[in-house]
Scaffold this motif. Structure first.
Motif, PDB file in Angstrom:
ATOM      1  N   ARG A 108     -20.766  16.098  39.849  1.00 19.17           N
ATOM      2  CA  ARG A 108     -20.992  15.616  41.335  1.00 19.17           C
ATOM      3  C   ARG A 108     -19.832  15.376  42.047  1.00 19.17           C
ATOM      4  NH1 ARG A 108     -25.984  12.889  38.611  1.00 19.17           N
ATOM      5  NH2 ARG A 108     -27.559  13.974  39.550  1.00 19.17           N
ATOM      6  N   ALA A 109     -18.765  15.333  41.278  1.00 19.91           N
ATOM      7  CA  ALA A 109     -17.470  15.107  41.981  1.00 19.91           C
ATOM      8  C   ALA A 109     -16.801  16.634  42.124  1.00 19.91           C
ATOM      9  CB  ALA A 109     -16.573  14.304  41.167  1.00 19.91           C
ATOM     10  N   LEU A 110     -16.105  16.799  43.525  1.00 18.72           N
ATOM     11  CA  LEU A 110     -15.692  17.976  43.869  1.00 18.72           C
ATOM     12  C   LEU A 110     -13.993  17.933  42.880  1.00 18.72           C
ATOM     13  CD1 LEU A 110     -15.012  20.539  45.711  1.00 18.72           C
ATOM     14  CD2 LEU A 110     -14.097  18.956  47.244  1.00 18.72           C
ATOM     15  N   GLY A 148     -13.860  16.296  54.416  1.00 23.01           N
ATOM     16  CA  GLY A 148     -12.919  17.457  54.575  1.00 23.01           C
ATOM     17  C   GLY A 148     -13.260  18.684  53.931  1.00 23.01           C
ATOM     18  N   ALA A 149     -12.277  19.502  53.465  1.00 23.61           N
ATOM     19  CA  ALA A 149     -12.433  20.791  53.068  1.00 23.61           C
ATOM     20  C   ALA A 149     -13.270  20.868  51.871  1.00 23.61           C
ATOM     21  CB  ALA A 149     -10.919  21.582  52.970  1.00 23.61           C
ATOM     22  N   PHE A 150     -14.265  21.825  51.833  1.00 25.19           N
ATOM     23  CA  PHE A 150     -14.891  21.895  50.667  1.00 25.19           C
ATOM     24  C   PHE A 150     -15.933  20.613  50.357  1.00 25.19           C
ATOM     25  CE2 PHE A 150     -11.702  24.703  49.742  1.00 25.19           C
ATOM     26  CZ  PHE A 150     -12.165  26.068  49.811  1.00 25.19           C
ATOM     27  N   GLY A 151     -16.037  19.591  51.331  1.00 27.94           N
ATOM     28  CA  GLY A 151     -16.741  18.386  51.290  1.00 27.94           C
ATOM     29  C   GLY A 151     -18.331  18.720  50.850  1.00 27.94           C
ATOM     30  N   ALA A 152     -18.777  19.807  50.891  1.00 28.61           N
ATOM     31  CA  ALA A 152     -20.191  20.025  50.461  1.00 28.61           C
ATOM     32  C   ALA A 152     -20.543  19.623  49.098  1.00 28.61           C
ATOM     33  CB  ALA A 152     -20.491  21.310  50.845  1.00 28.61           C
ATOM     34  N   GLY A 153     -19.242  19.687  48.125  1.00 21.56           N
ATOM     35  CA  GLY A 153     -19.476  19.293  46.702  1.00 21.56           C
ATOM     36  C   GLY A 153     -19.360  18.036  46.318  1.00 21.56           C
ATOM     37  N   ALA A 154     -18.709  17.094  47.189  1.00 19.32           N
ATOM     38  CA  ALA A 154     -17.827  15.918  46.977  1.00 19.32           C
ATOM     39  C   ALA A 154     -19.070  14.948  47.383  1.00 19.32           C
ATOM     40  CB  ALA A 154     -16.839  15.808  47.900  1.00 19.32           C
ATOM     41  N   THR A 158     -13.837  13.082  45.399  1.00 12.91           N
ATOM     42  CA  THR A 158     -13.082  14.190  45.149  1.00 12.91           C
ATOM     43  C   THR A 158     -11.828  14.019  44.153  1.00 12.91           C
ATOM     44  OG1 THR A 158     -13.516  14.880  47.471  1.00 12.91           O
ATOM     45  CG2 THR A 158     -11.684  15.894  46.545  1.00 12.91           C
ATOM     46  N   ILE A 159     -11.508  15.020  43.184  1.00 13.13           N
ATOM     47  CA  ILE A 159     -10.441  14.975  42.081  1.00 13.13           C
ATOM     48  C   ILE A 159      -9.385  15.998  42.545  1.00 13.13           C
ATOM     49  CG2 ILE A 159      -9.644  14.881  39.834  1.00 13.13           C
ATOM     50  CD1 ILE A 159     -12.524  13.951  39.315  1.00 13.13           C
ATOM     51  N   GLU A 160      -8.365  15.879  43.112  1.00 15.17           N
ATOM     52  CA  GLU A 160      -7.414  16.779  43.544  1.00 15.17           C
ATOM     53  C   GLU A 160      -6.373  16.901  42.349  1.00 15.17           C
ATOM     54  OE1 GLU A 160      -6.858  16.363  48.023  1.00 15.17           O
ATOM     55  OE2 GLU A 160      -7.396  14.186  47.407  1.00 15.17           O
ATOM     56  N   LEU A 444      -6.670  -4.671  53.338  1.00 16.62           N
ATOM     57  CA  LEU A 444      -7.833  -4.678  53.292  1.00 16.62           C
ATOM     58  C   LEU A 444      -8.482  -3.119  53.736  1.00 16.62           C
ATOM     59  CD1 LEU A 444      -8.390  -8.211  55.101  1.00 16.62           C
ATOM     60  CD2 LEU A 444      -8.384  -7.816  52.617  1.00 16.62           C
ATOM     61  N   ARG A 445      -9.735  -2.835  53.079  1.00 12.71           N
ATOM     62  CA  ARG A 445     -10.070  -1.557  53.304  1.00 12.71           C
ATOM     63  C   ARG A 445     -11.569  -1.604  53.444  1.00 12.71           C
ATOM     64  NH1 ARG A 445     -10.903  -0.027  48.023  1.00 12.71           N
ATOM     65  NH2 ARG A 445      -9.372  -0.636  46.812  1.00 12.71           N
ATOM     66  N   THR A 446     -12.211  -0.544  54.249  1.00 15.50           N
ATOM     67  CA  THR A 446     -13.756  -0.545  54.155  1.00 15.50           C
ATOM     68  C   THR A 446     -14.053   0.913  54.596  1.00 15.50           C
ATOM     69  OG1 THR A 446     -15.975  -1.415  54.923  1.00 15.50           O
ATOM     70  CG2 THR A 446     -13.810  -1.155  56.764  1.00 15.50           C
ATOM     71  N   ALA A 447     -15.212   1.388  54.077  1.00 13.86           N
ATOM     72  CA  ALA A 447     -15.614   2.917  54.146  1.00 13.86           C
ATOM     73  C   ALA A 447     -16.922   2.981  54.055  1.00 13.86           C
ATOM     74  CB  ALA A 447     -14.705   3.485  53.319  1.00 13.86           C
ATOM     75  N   ALA A 448     -17.506   4.005  54.840  1.00 18.35           N
ATOM     76  CA  ALA A 448     -19.047   4.407  54.861  1.00 18.35           C
ATOM     77  C   ALA A 448     -19.167   5.943  54.532  1.00 18.35           C
ATOM     78  CB  ALA A 448     -19.719   3.784  55.691  1.00 18.35           C
ATOM     79  N   TYR A 449     -19.937   6.347  53.964  1.00 20.16           N
ATOM     80  CA  TYR A 449     -19.934   8.048  53.908  1.00 20.16           C
ATOM     81  C   TYR A 449     -21.275   8.444  53.651  1.00 20.16           C
ATOM     82  CZ  TYR A 449     -18.600   5.850  49.553  1.00 20.16           C
ATOM     83  OH  TYR A 449     -18.611   4.852  48.428  1.00 20.16           O
ATOM     84  N   THR A 450     -21.430   9.693  53.753  1.00 19.95           N
ATOM     85  CA  THR A 450     -22.475  10.368  53.305  1.00 19.95           C
ATOM     86  C   THR A 450     -22.137  11.833  52.781  1.00 19.95           C
ATOM     87  OG1 THR A 450     -23.058  11.615  55.509  1.00 19.95           O
ATOM     88  CG2 THR A 450     -24.048   9.637  55.373  1.00 19.95           C
ATOM     89  N   GLY A 451     -22.933  12.409  51.975  1.00 25.18           N
ATOM     90  CA  GLY A 451     -22.829  13.667  51.274  1.00 25.18           C
ATOM     91  C   GLY A 451     -23.811  14.497  50.658  1.00 25.18           C
ATOM     92  N   PHE A 452     -23.624  15.736  50.327  1.00 22.31           N
ATOM     93  CA  PHE A 452     -24.608  16.399  49.666  1.00 22.31           C
ATOM     94  C   PHE A 452     -24.119  17.367  48.997  1.00 22.31           C
ATOM     95  CE2 PHE A 452     -23.514  19.824  52.723  1.00 22.31           C
ATOM     96  CZ  PHE A 452     -24.051  21.012  52.000  1.00 22.31           C
TER      97      PHE A 452
END
Length: 670
Positions: A108-110, A148-154, A158-160, A444-452
């Motif tokens: 489930r991680a790219l 970003g790039a290839f985000g459809a699998g992330a 993402t582990i780079e 300080l940081r905050t984030a929201a995201y979606t993926g598939f």
């Protein structure tokens, strides 16, 4: 037998701590930029808003096991499907995820190596045994859905993985180790300068007689040690075309064989991967790459009662093709704008034979299909003094086509034949974050995201057996879709000390799970959702020659289900520990070094119904390095020093065990 025959292709700033929360972009330089050959474009300044962490080259090459998947356990929330590493796990079970989103063996991680997705195009697992730690310059892990790039699998993050750059590579390097159970490891590389660039050739071989993964009480006449043997050869060439442009080419060839539990229960994986990448660092920065992967997998299932072959998954050829083009147009000093397109295509076919107790073939099966994603993305990082805003969107057209299943009897007469309708669709995803440097000590940081994520060909079409459980494929599986939010704080209270805290909430709708439908029978199904919420802590402290790196993750994951799956509602997903933690204490000076790593994994369950408990376990590893000459060192390594009992599988009381105490001695040339 399928054969491979082709020869095969992040910038991490100055040396980073072994595991450090990156809370701020590097400070500007008054002098000219220094370009290090072999690296990608610089990391955008907004990446830390998504809880990004890094692992240094020193840490990658300093673990007791010498395996990349074990070093990744330093990252809070990282896990493979099972607790076994790539010496004793079935290769098809080596999927990775983050944040306890449930285990189903597909990643489930790219996972990227120099920008190229590493997941097997049929199974979705990561071939960790083909990744040599000493060929890497570092790793960056970014949790949460990707745009970003290839985000459809992330879906989970993402582990780079980043290859070692010119500055990391001596002309000659090598090491040789001998360990418990007649284990041997040998690797070597030569990296000469060629013209204005360089070429690096490397090879690795390892083998071992292994240990009994079966507890003493379950050993039978058919039980054998988990033997393993694998080798890989790689080439990487970096050729500058001008002061701002270079070509990076990579090739990788590997083969792996393993035996699990019973004599004859052999699996193998092999591949030939190649890629080429263009990096241009001019006003219009460009990152373009193309890759090809040819893979194969075989697996033989032995009956625990008759000790005879019952299923021979004799051939699973698969091909992956893909590429991307990313542009960074000059839109002002305060913006890093990324615009691009990417594509991934995978196809594969399973060939397997079922056997009767007499040893004769009773059934021959063939199944397979194709999947693809074609995406476009745009992302911008905007720096406003101490505030960095980041946002990105991507759209993907996906397809699942040419799916089929065919079954014939021993005489070749077809008894079952099914062709599944082609499917396609469009998915829009995105992410946004903010990073505020309140002071030099607080961010300080905050984030929201979606993926598939698309189901893999393995999940759609390949059944499998791990005694005593049979798991059916499901050609009707739908997509997994993630929604998540998180927030955190990064602290630098004094020089040499960093602390990070992240709180998150993730919901994975349509999560693919192995669902029990009858005694000893499961099927891959989409459950309504898996909801995961928790806290992740990271810390780094250094004083003189001493350093301490630690991480901890608390994950409260629950299944949401109804209808026929109602018994799963509120249960903890399979293979999802609530608590995980890791700490490494290190010391190094003038070539001498010593480190100790403690890891803890809490209780988790083998199955969806929470009947097979995998108890909590704590392990201790250690490494000592002693220089004995110019660029030559003796290295002693110890895995699981206290010989803790690690359960990796518990299916109806049929138990597999993880790595016992394992000792190594070797020599290293740098």
């Amino acid at each position: 037998m399928y054969r491979v025959s082709l020869l095969p292709l992040l910038a991490l700033a100055a040396p980073l701590p072994a595991l450090a929360q990156q809370a701020a972009p590097p400070p500007p330089s008054d002098g000219p930029d220094i370009v290090v050959l072999g690296q990608p474009l610089p990391v955008p300044p907004g990446v830390p808003a998504y809880g990004s962490v890094t692992i240094s080259r020193d840490r990658l090459t300093g673990d007791a096991s010498g395996r990349v998947e074990d070093v990744l356990l330093d990252v809070a929330g990282f896990q493979q499907f099972r607790r076994a590493d790539s010496r004793s796990a079935n290769p098809s079970a080596q999927g990775v995820t983050l944040r306890a989103l449930g285990g189903n063996a597909s990643s489930r991680a790219l996972v990227l190596l120099d920008g190229v997705p590493l997941a097997d195009p049929f199974f979705g697992y990561i071939p960790f045994n083909a990744i040599a730690a000493d060929r890497l310059g570092g790793v960056r892990v970014t949790r949460g859905g990707g745009a970003g790039a290839f985000g459809a699998g992330a879906v989970a993050g993402t582990i780079e993985l980043v290859s070692a750059a010119r500055r990391d590579l001596p002309l000659l390097a090598g090491e040789a180790f001998y360990g418990s159970n007649n284990a041997q490891e040998v690797s070597a590389s030569v990296s000469p300068n060629v013209g204005g660039g360089f070429v690096s050739l490397s090879g690795k071989f390892e083998r071992g007689d292994g240990y009994y993964t079966t507890p003493d009480s379950q050993i039978t006449a058919a039980s054998v040690r988990a033997r393993y043997r694998d080798w890989s050869g790689g080439m990487r060439a970096v050729v500058p075309l001008d002061a701002a442009t270079e070509i990076q080419a990579r090739g990788l060839l590997y083969r792996d064989t393993r035996t699990l539990r019973f004599a004859g229960a052999d699996s193998s994986s092999q591949a030939n991967d190649a890629s080429v990448r263009l990096i241009h660092r001019g006003a219009w920065a460009i990152d373009a790459l193309a890759y090809v992967q040819t893979r194969n997998f075989t697996n033989r299932v032995i009956s625990a009662t008759t000790a005879k072959l019952t299923l021979d998954q004799r051939n699973t050829p698969a091909t992956g093709l893909g590429g991307k083009i990313e542009l960074r147009p000059p839109v002002g000093a305060d913006h890093v704008l990324r615009v691009g397109v990417d594509a991934r295509l995978g196809d594969g076919t399973l060939y397997e034979d079922a056997y009767a107790a007499s040893g004769l073939v009773t059934t021959r099966r063939t199944a397979g299909g194709k999947t693809s994603t074609l995406g476009a993305f745009v992302e911008d990082d905007w720096t406003l003094g101490r505030l960095v805003l980041t946002a990105g969107v991507r759209g993907d057209r996906w397809t699942i086509t040419r799916g089929f299943f065919r079954e014939a009897n021993a005489a070749g007469s077809v008894t079952t034949q099914a062709r599944y309708g082609d499917r396609h669709g469009f998915e829009g995803t995105g992410r946004a974050g903010a990073l505020f440097h309140a002071s030099d000590a607080i961010a300080l940081r905050t984030a929201a995201y979606t993926g598939f994520r698309l189901p893999t060909l393995n999940e759609l079409y390949r059944p499998f057996v791990v005694f005593p459980i049979t798991t059916q494929a499901n050609a009707a599986l739908g997509l997994e879709r993630l929604r998540g939010v998180e927030g955190g704080i990064d602290l630098t209270p004094v020089a040499g000390v960093t602390l990070g805290v992240t709180a998150f909430y993730n919901r994975l709708d349509g999560a693919i799970a192995n669902v029990t439908i009858a005694p000893n029978l499961r099927q891959r199904q989409n459950v309504a959702a898996i909801v995961a919420r928790g806290i992740e802590l990271t810390g780094h402290a250094a004083h003189g020659a001493l350093s301490l790196d630690a991480s901890y993750a608390y994950s409260d994951s629950r299944v949401r289900a109804s209808g026929r799956q109602a018994p799963l509602d509120g249960l903890i997903p399979a293979q999802s520990p609530r608590h995980t933690g890791s700490a490494t204490l290190g010391w190094g000076r003038n070539g001498f070094g010593a480190s100790a790593t403690v890891r803890y994994v809490g209780d988790q369950f083998e199955d969806d119904l929470q009947t097979g408990l995998l108890p909590a376990v704590t392990t201790l590893d250690g490494v000592i390095t002693l220089p004995v000459g110019h660029r030559v060192s003796l290295v002693a390594r110890a895995e699981n020093v206290l010989d803790a009992t690690v359960l990796t599988r518990n299916a109806g009381g049929s138990i597999d065990l993880g790595t016992p105490r394992t000792l190594w001695i070797g020599v290293r040339l740098r």
